[in-house]
Design a protein around this motif. Sequence first.
Motif, mmCIF file in Angstrom:
data_model
loop_
_atom_site.group_PDB
_atom_site.id
_atom_site.type_symbol
_atom_site.label_atom_id
_atom_site.label_comp_id
_atom_site.label_asym_id
_atom_site.label_seq_id
_atom_site.Cartn_x
_atom_site.Cartn_y
_atom_site.Cartn_z
ATOM 1 N N ASP A 199 -1.670 10.382 7.960
ATOM 2 C CA ASP A 199 -1.950 10.758 9.350
ATOM 3 C C ASP A 199 -3.316 11.426 9.498
ATOM 4 O O ASP A 199 -4.069 11.114 10.421
ATOM 5 N N THR A 201 -6.100 8.915 8.884
ATOM 6 C CA THR A 201 -6.207 8.042 10.056
ATOM 7 C C THR A 201 -7.013 8.724 11.158
ATOM 8 O O THR A 201 -7.842 8.082 11.808
ATOM 9 N N ARG A 260 -6.509 6.395 1.941
ATOM 10 C CA ARG A 260 -5.319 6.055 2.710
ATOM 11 C C ARG A 260 -4.551 4.930 2.022
ATOM 12 O O ARG A 260 -3.314 4.948 1.970
ATOM 13 N N ASP A 311 -6.147 -1.794 3.817
ATOM 14 C CA ASP A 311 -7.170 -0.747 3.704
ATOM 15 C C ASP A 311 -8.144 -1.050 2.575
ATOM 16 O O ASP A 311 -9.355 -0.858 2.722
#
Length: 138
Positions: free
Chosen positions: A97, A100, A116, A132
């Motif tokens: 999170d 991001t 990530r 990613d």
Amino acid sequence: MALRPDDPQELQLLASIQIMARQPQDALVTLRPLLDNKEAKANILQLASTAYEDTGDTPNAVSTLRQALLLEPKNTSLYLDFANICFAHESFQVGIDVITEGLILQKDADDLYVARGVLYVQLAQYDKAEADLKKRMN
């Protein structure tokens, strides 16, 4: 330090050395005057976060790192430090999170995609991890 005891750069340097020497408590004492300053810079907060984490005080490490992120939201190394803490404590979704959020501000930050992706792998979200890592390679 004896010549310039109030020099912020000297305090930061000494604290860095103390952390490398595995003396994080001493580093926090060294950084205290800089941390007490309401205008502490992100790099000082990042250093303090490392010292807190090294002493086992993860809540203060995270809190201090969040303060640094508010000051410098485009500083990639702050997000990577946060991801490392999340990885070490198996808080993979929290790390995802936060990374991001960083990618919203920095769409071309390759290191953030890699971090990530690694966190996604820990949650067995292989498709997202692969996506990613492919962004990183483009």
